[in-house]
Design an enzyme around this catalytic site. Structure first.
Site, PDB file in Angstrom:
ATOM      1  N   HIS A 120     -27.416 -32.730  -6.072  1.00 48.24           N
ATOM      2  CA  HIS A 120     -27.368 -31.268  -6.115  1.00 48.24           C
ATOM      3  C   HIS A 120     -27.216 -30.694  -4.718  1.00 48.24           C
ATOM      4  CE1 HIS A 120     -29.734 -32.633  -9.565  1.00 48.24           C
ATOM      5  NE2 HIS A 120     -29.299 -31.560 -10.195  1.00 48.24           N
ATOM      6  N   LYS A 145     -23.873 -37.187 -12.158  1.00 45.83           N
ATOM      7  CA  LYS A 145     -24.039 -35.726 -12.279  1.00 45.83           C
ATOM      8  C   LYS A 145     -23.939 -35.096 -10.889  1.00 45.83           C
ATOM      9  CE  LYS A 145     -27.314 -32.030 -13.146  1.00 45.83           C
ATOM     10  NZ  LYS A 145     -28.708 -31.650 -13.297  1.00 45.83           N
ATOM     11  N   SER A 241     -14.334  -7.596 -23.140  1.00 44.16           N
ATOM     12  CA  SER A 241     -13.182  -8.388 -23.583  1.00 44.16           C
ATOM     13  C   SER A 241     -13.561  -9.765 -24.144  1.00 44.16           C
ATOM     14  CB  SER A 241     -12.174  -8.534 -22.445  1.00 44.16           C
ATOM     15  OG  SER A 241     -11.691  -7.262 -22.104  1.00 44.16           O
ATOM     16  N   LYS A 295      -5.241  -5.706 -10.611  1.00 44.83           N
ATOM     17  CA  LYS A 295      -4.024  -5.422 -11.388  1.00 44.83           C
ATOM     18  C   LYS A 295      -2.775  -5.455 -10.502  1.00 44.83           C
ATOM     19  CE  LYS A 295      -6.276  -2.707 -14.997  1.00 44.83           C
ATOM     20  NZ  LYS A 295      -6.277  -1.519 -15.817  1.00 44.83           N
ATOM     21  N   ASP A 336      -2.075  -1.279 -21.015  1.00 50.15           N
ATOM     22  CA  ASP A 336      -2.794   0.004 -20.946  1.00 50.15           C
ATOM     23  C   ASP A 336      -1.886   1.156 -21.381  1.00 50.15           C
ATOM     24  OD1 ASP A 336      -5.228  -0.955 -20.037  1.00 50.15           O
ATOM     25  OD2 ASP A 336      -4.672  -0.800 -17.920  1.00 50.15           O
ATOM     26  N   ALA A 365      -5.111  11.627 -11.653  1.00 53.46           N
ATOM     27  CA  ALA A 365      -3.962  10.993 -10.982  1.00 53.46           C
ATOM     28  C   ALA A 365      -4.337   9.607 -10.477  1.00 53.46           C
ATOM     29  CB  ALA A 365      -3.472  11.884  -9.841  1.00 53.46           C
ATOM     30  N   THR A 389      -7.674  16.288  -6.491  1.00 53.46           N
ATOM     31  CA  THR A 389      -7.091  16.045  -5.165  1.00 53.46           C
ATOM     32  C   THR A 389      -5.582  16.263  -5.273  1.00 53.46           C
ATOM     33  OG1 THR A 389      -8.809  14.414  -4.810  1.00 53.46           O
ATOM     34  CG2 THR A 389      -6.952  14.366  -3.278  1.00 53.46           C
TER      35      THR A 389
HETATM   36  P1  NAP Z   1      -9.405   6.193 -10.952  1.00 53.23           P
HETATM   37  O1  NAP Z   1      -8.162   5.509 -10.564  1.00 53.23           O
HETATM   38  O2  NAP Z   1     -10.607   6.085 -10.114  1.00 53.23           O
HETATM   39  O3  NAP Z   1      -9.070   7.772 -11.095  1.00 53.23           O
HETATM   40  C1  NAP Z   1     -10.068   8.674 -11.421  1.00 53.23           C
HETATM   41  C2  NAP Z   1      -9.461  10.058 -11.660  1.00 53.23           C
HETATM   42  O4  NAP Z   1     -10.500  10.901 -12.119  1.00 53.23           O
HETATM   43  C3  NAP Z   1      -8.879  10.680 -10.411  1.00 53.23           C
HETATM   44  O5  NAP Z   1      -7.777  11.460 -10.759  1.00 53.23           O
HETATM   45  C4  NAP Z   1     -10.054  11.567  -9.943  1.00 53.23           C
HETATM   46  O6  NAP Z   1      -9.634  12.693  -9.199  1.00 53.23           O
HETATM   47  C5  NAP Z   1     -10.585  12.043 -11.270  1.00 53.23           C
HETATM   48  N1  NAP Z   1     -11.975  12.479 -11.192  1.00 53.23           N
HETATM   49  C6  NAP Z   1     -13.068  11.684 -11.121  1.00 53.23           C
HETATM   50  N2  NAP Z   1     -14.179  12.435 -11.078  1.00 53.23           N
HETATM   51  C7  NAP Z   1     -13.766  13.733 -11.128  1.00 53.23           C
HETATM   52  C8  NAP Z   1     -14.455  14.963 -11.124  1.00 53.23           C
HETATM   53  N3  NAP Z   1     -15.782  15.048 -11.075  1.00 53.23           N
HETATM   54  N4  NAP Z   1     -13.720  16.108 -11.172  1.00 53.23           N
HETATM   55  C9  NAP Z   1     -12.375  16.044 -11.243  1.00 53.23           C
HETATM   56  N5  NAP Z   1     -11.664  14.914 -11.236  1.00 53.23           N
HETATM   57  C10 NAP Z   1     -12.371  13.756 -11.183  1.00 53.23           C
HETATM   58  O7  NAP Z   1      -9.863   5.775 -12.413  1.00 53.23           O
HETATM   59  P2  NAP Z   1      -8.956   5.250 -13.624  1.00 53.23           P
HETATM   60  O8  NAP Z   1      -8.909   3.781 -13.586  1.00 53.23           O
HETATM   61  O9  NAP Z   1      -7.693   6.012 -13.644  1.00 53.23           O
HETATM   62  O10 NAP Z   1      -9.866   5.633 -14.867  1.00 53.23           O
HETATM   63  C11 NAP Z   1     -10.032   7.002 -15.245  1.00 53.23           C
HETATM   64  C12 NAP Z   1     -10.795   7.087 -16.548  1.00 53.23           C
HETATM   65  O11 NAP Z   1     -10.023   6.487 -17.582  1.00 53.23           O
HETATM   66  C13 NAP Z   1     -12.102   6.300 -16.559  1.00 53.23           C
HETATM   67  O12 NAP Z   1     -13.149   7.109 -16.137  1.00 53.23           O
HETATM   68  C14 NAP Z   1     -12.282   5.883 -18.024  1.00 53.23           C
HETATM   69  O13 NAP Z   1     -13.110   6.791 -18.684  1.00 53.23           O
HETATM   70  C15 NAP Z   1     -10.883   5.963 -18.577  1.00 53.23           C
HETATM   71  N6  NAP Z   1     -10.384   4.618 -18.969  1.00 53.23           N
HETATM   72  C16 NAP Z   1     -10.141   4.408 -20.294  1.00 53.23           C
HETATM   73  C17 NAP Z   1      -9.659   3.196 -20.718  1.00 53.23           C
HETATM   74  C18 NAP Z   1      -9.422   2.974 -22.168  1.00 53.23           C
HETATM   75  O14 NAP Z   1      -8.943   1.894 -22.568  1.00 53.23           O
HETATM   76  N7  NAP Z   1      -9.723   3.943 -23.005  1.00 53.23           N
HETATM   77  C19 NAP Z   1      -9.413   2.164 -19.808  1.00 53.23           C
HETATM   78  C20 NAP Z   1      -9.670   2.414 -18.453  1.00 53.23           C
HETATM   79  C21 NAP Z   1     -10.154   3.634 -18.065  1.00 53.23           C
HETATM   80  P3  NAP Z   1      -9.443  12.606  -7.607  1.00 53.23           P
HETATM   81  O15 NAP Z   1      -8.068  12.032  -7.404  1.00 53.23           O
HETATM   82  O16 NAP Z   1      -9.550  14.009  -7.165  1.00 53.23           O
HETATM   83  O17 NAP Z   1     -10.521  11.743  -7.080  1.00 53.23           O
END
Ligand code: NAP
Length: 502
Positions: A120, A145, A241, A295, A336, A365, A389
């Site tokens: 170990h 082992k 998953s 990703k 996605d 965004a 933003t």
């Molecule tokens: P990300 O890349 O971190 O982007 C987050 C986004 O949310 C940005 O546009 C951010 O704005 C905005 N945001 C976060 N907090 C905020 C607030 N308090 N007020 C205004 N805008 C806010 O995240 P992501 O990977 O795109 O995921 C976003 C969401 O998608 C997750 O929270 C999750 O709920 C959902 N999701 C769903 C699935 C599904 O299969 N259903 C899978 C993955 C994710 P800024 O640019 O201004 O920071």
């Protein structure tokens, strides 16, 4: 046969007996009695413990000294006497540490016993691991082992190679990065893998518990020809998953195993792991889900290998599904965007092409927005991105040649489809919503990608306004279903996936 072995780490005879009964009841196929946890048990104690297991499943007696990472603090002679007692009581196997074998000889009192010769390293994969493996093999047909702490998942390849080259051996990497070595032991024909009775009863870091091993990780179904799948990410412990895909394999009878793969965020580690599994065809990795932060790495990897890349995955700049075919060629997809598009079109009862020209507001965004915007633009929907933003909204809109507005202008919203791709309204801040309720109308479709809770405030208010709604769980299931189809070529059991998510 590869045994699913449970170490008994109780501190008292009574507790040890209770734990043995529980382990056997839960399906343990071998018991390792860790005599070192019992302090200084008497010969009668050792005999009665072995009797509690004997004739039911094989029993291994181990009395690990402190110098090898165990609990036994007594004299070496005392330790060997205890082990000898276990041999007399007819333990099936006795574990002896490689370092305890003086002059490279098996002590005479253990000549007539089946032995596990163990080594170990609780800190790293030792540099001299080749010499250690060589020394361990010198004692075959006794069982070698080797257990060590990997620096990261790529160190696990050493244990997998050892099992591949020495079926019937025991090799494992400890800690969370070592999970793969414990889960693949049966596929690779190891002598055993250890599973703990519960979290606090593990004898080494990273042991998975017995019930999970059997129920989640399909122990009884695994064979040498089982195909491997997994989810790459960092962190990965929270991922649903493995639950979704393994249950779907169970349900469809597909001979696969889906495991979590904790891979450090650096590109070099991702690349080394991928190269490692691609070079070892005998592992039979056939498909991978890829999540944050890999990703983009997955996309680069497919490009580097000259693999097939789904066009939209390239435009999105993210691959969340990797497939390795019979010839060892890799291809990359993004389920996605497809999962989100299917969620909208299924709800509306339309084809993707019917989204052409429909005014659609995408809020956010980030990564999810990017995937959904790509899908919508691909079918010529009329997209406006709203984001807090402004710079990010501008950049995303420029990439896909669509409109953008600051989130503060949501008041002037003019859209038939609204998609929330921010975390606004997600647990635990469920009182929040990105769109004021009074803006929601009956002729709208409102899609919230947030999946916890299933019904967000946005969706609740949209329903109250008479709008059609789509929840994030539907998108989540859709993307898993698309992966399942890519992995297996079979129809995904969506109802089972939904049941798991519940
Ligand atoms: P990300 O890349 O971190 O982007 C987050 C986004 O949310 C940005 O546009 C951010 O704005 C905005 N945001 C976060 N907090 C905020 C607030 N308090 N007020 C205004 N805008 C806010 O995240 P992501 O990977 O795109 O995921 C976003 C969401 O998608 C997750 O929270 C999750 O709920 C959902 N999701 C769903 C699935 C599904 O299969 N259903 C899978 C993955 C994710 P800024 O640019 O201004 O920071």
């Amino acid at each position: 046969m590869t045994y699913l072995a449970v170490p008994i780490t109780a501190g008292s005879l009574e507790q040890a007996k209770a734990d043995i009964a529980r382990a056997l009841g839960d399906g343990a196929e071998c018991i390792e009695l860790r005599l070192d946890y019992l302090g200084n048990p008497s010969a009668t104690d050792v005999t009665s413990l072995i009797a509690a297991v004997k004739e039911k499943v094989p029993v291994i007696a181990t009395c690990r000294p402190i110098w090898e990472g165990g609990q036994f603090a007594g004299q070496e002679q005392q330790r060997l006497t205890l082990l000898r007692q276990a041999a007399i009581a007819a333990a099936d196997y006795i574990d002896l540490e490689l370092e305890s074998l003086k002059d490279h000889k098996i002590p005479s009192e253990f000549q007539d016993v089946k032995l596990i010769i163990s080594n170990h390293d609780f800190e790293h994969l030792p540099r001299d691991f080749r010499q250690r493996l060589y020394r361990l093999r010198q004692y075959q047909p006794n069982i070698p082992k080797f257990a060590y702490m990997p620096g990261d998942i790529t160190d696990c390849l050493t244990a997998l190679d050892m099992l591949h080259e020495n079926p019937g051996a025991i090799a494992m990497a400890m800690g969370p990065a070592g999970t793969i070595t414990r889960l693949l032991a049966k596929k690779l024909g190891a002598f055993l893998t250890f599973a703990s009775l519960s979290g606090e009863k593990e004898s080494a870091p990273g042991q998975i518990n017995l019930r999970q091993m059997k129920q989640l990780y399909r122990w009884d179904a695994i064979g040498r020809d089982t195909r491997l799948y997994g989810v790459i990410g960092h962190p990965i412990g929270h991922s649903l998953s493995p639950h979704i895909h393994n249950r779907s394999f169970d349900h469809t009878g597909f001979n696969g195993l889906y495991i979590p793969l904790l891979i450090d965020p650096k590109w070099e580690v991702f690349q080394a792991f991928m190269d490692g599994i691609m070079a070892r065809k005998w592992l039979d990795f056939r498909g991978l889900s890829v999540t944050i932060p890999h990703k983009h790495h997955a996309l680069d990897y497919v490009r580097q290998k000259g693999g097939r890349l789904e066009t939209l995955a390239g435009r999105i700049g993210a691959v969340n599904t990797l497939i390795i075919d019979d010839a060892g060629q890799i291809s990359g997809y993004n389920s996605d965007y497809a999962g989100a598009m299917d969620a909208i079109t299924d709800t509306l009862g339309i084809e993707r092409a019917d989204l052409k020209g429909i005014p659609t507001a995408v809020i956010g965004a980030g990564g999810v927005s990017r995937a959904i915007v790509a899908g919508l633009i691909d079918v010529n929907a009329q997209v406006t991105i709203y984001n807090r933003t402004v710079e990010k909204a501008k950049n995303l809109a420029a990439d896909f040649n669509c409109q953008w507005k600051p989130l503060t202008e949501i008041q002037n919203l003019d859209a038939k489809i609204i998609i929330n791709c921010t975390s606004i309204g997600m647990h635990p801040h469920m009182e929040n919503t990105p769109v004021p309720g009074e803006l929601l109308k009956p002729d709208m479709t409102v899609f919230d990608t947030v999946y916890n809770p299933k019904e967000t405030r946005l969706l609740k208010e949209a329903k109250e306004a008479g709008a059609k709604t789509v929840n994030g769980q539907t998108m989540f299931i859709n993307q898993a279903a698309i992966q399942f189809q890519l992995f297996t070529g079979q129809r995904p059991p969506k109802d089972i996936m939904q049941e798991v998510l519940k």
